[in-house]
Design a protein around this motif. Structure first.
Motif, short mmCIF file in Angstrom:
data_model
loop_
_atom_site.label_atom_id
_atom_site.label_comp_id
_atom_site.label_asym_id
_atom_site.label_seq_id
_atom_site.Cartn_x
_atom_site.Cartn_y
_atom_site.Cartn_z
N VAL A 24 6.37 -0.22 4.63
CA VAL A 24 5.01 -0.40 4.13
C VAL A 24 5.03 0.21 2.73
O VAL A 24 5.38 1.38 2.56
N GLY A 25 4.70 -0.60 1.73
CA GLY A 25 4.86 -0.13 0.36
C GLY A 25 6.34 -0.09 0.03
O GLY A 25 7.08 -1.02 0.33
N ARG A 32 7.87 7.68 5.03
CA ARG A 32 6.55 8.10 4.52
C ARG A 32 6.06 9.33 5.28
O ARG A 32 5.53 10.26 4.67
N PRO A 90 0.58 4.64 8.56
CA PRO A 90 0.99 4.51 7.17
C PRO A 90 -0.09 4.82 6.14
O PRO A 90 0.20 4.92 4.95
N LEU A 91 -1.33 5.00 6.57
CA LEU A 91 -2.42 5.26 5.62
C LEU A 91 -2.77 6.74 5.51
O LEU A 91 -3.66 7.11 4.73
N ARG A 93 -2.84 10.61 4.40
CA ARG A 93 -2.69 11.22 3.08
C ARG A 93 -2.38 12.71 3.26
O ARG A 93 -2.89 13.36 4.17
N LYS A 178 -4.48 -2.93 3.75
CA LYS A 178 -5.26 -1.73 3.38
C LYS A 178 -4.42 -0.81 2.49
O LYS A 178 -4.94 -0.24 1.53
N TYR A 179 -3.15 -0.68 2.79
CA TYR A 179 -2.26 0.15 1.99
C TYR A 179 -2.20 -0.39 0.55
O TYR A 179 -2.31 0.37 -0.41
N ASN A 180 -2.02 -1.68 0.42
CA ASN A 180 -1.95 -2.30 -0.90
C ASN A 180 -3.25 -2.13 -1.67
O ASN A 180 -3.23 -2.00 -2.90
N TYR A 183 -3.24 1.70 -2.85
CA TYR A 183 -2.23 2.17 -3.80
C TYR A 183 -1.91 1.15 -4.86
O TYR A 183 -1.95 0.07 -4.88
#
Length: 183
Positions: A24-25, A32, A90-91, A93, A178-180, A183
């Motif tokens: 992811v990313g 991550r 993956p989201l 922080r 959502k990740y895209n 970021y």
């Protein structure tokens, strides 16, 4: 001792492939998770699960089995804390993890976010250590049951989106979108 623990012992059966290796990313979900933990002032960062730093002592006992294995393998004791994250969020922080860590340390209690048992900072009290030792003689144990052995404080959260975990290809596609956007 303050330990960061990335849980990576699941079977990924609903996903159909190893979630820890999904990108992811620019990194895998496991990479991550490790990066998030390494960004904090922890004494040690480990990954639990088959083929990782700490294999499960009792296979098939879920996330608490991975937590138990880390506590045993690292000889953790009362007063230590474990910041625990799954490898499939993956989201997440780092500032959210830091808030859990700091609140748990200042209040000497387990800390989670409102309505989310993961991620969590598990404060190892005698009561928690006694409760997790019961895993040896049970079929399994929920995170909620484990942490309720002692005081738990819940932090408020502005958005629940960052706590979404990825278990299916559809959830993965949603998380990547959502990740895209983030970021």
């Amino acid at each position: 001792m303050r330990v960061g623990l990335a849980l990576s012992g699941g079977k990924s059966s609903r996903m159909g492939k190893d979630k820890s290796a999904i990108t992811v990313g620019s990194s895998t979900m496991l990479e991550r998770s490790i990066t998030l933990l390494n960004a904090l002032d922890l004494d040690k960062v480990v990954v639990s699960g088959l083929n990782f730093d700490i294999p499960d002592i009792f296979p098939d006992k879920g996330p608490v089995g991975g937590i138990y294995s880390a506590i045993q393998s690292l000889s953790l004791k009362a007063g230590d804390s474990v910041l625990i994250i799954p490898n499939d969020m993956p989201l997440l922080r780092s500032e959210l993890l830091l808030a859990l860590l700091e609140h748990s340390a200042s209040e000497q209690c387990t800390c989670i976010y409102n309505q989310h048992p993961m991620p969590l900072c598990l404060f190892l009290s005698e009561a928690v250590l006694t409760r997790i030792s019961l895993l040896e003689s049970t079929a399994g144990m929920s995170i909620r049951y484990l942490i309720e052995a002692d005081r738990v404080e819940e932090l408020a959260v502005d958005s629940h989106v960052v706590f979404s975990n990825v278990n299916t290809p559809l959830e993965l596609a949603d998380a990547v979108q959502k990740y895209n956007n983030m970021y």
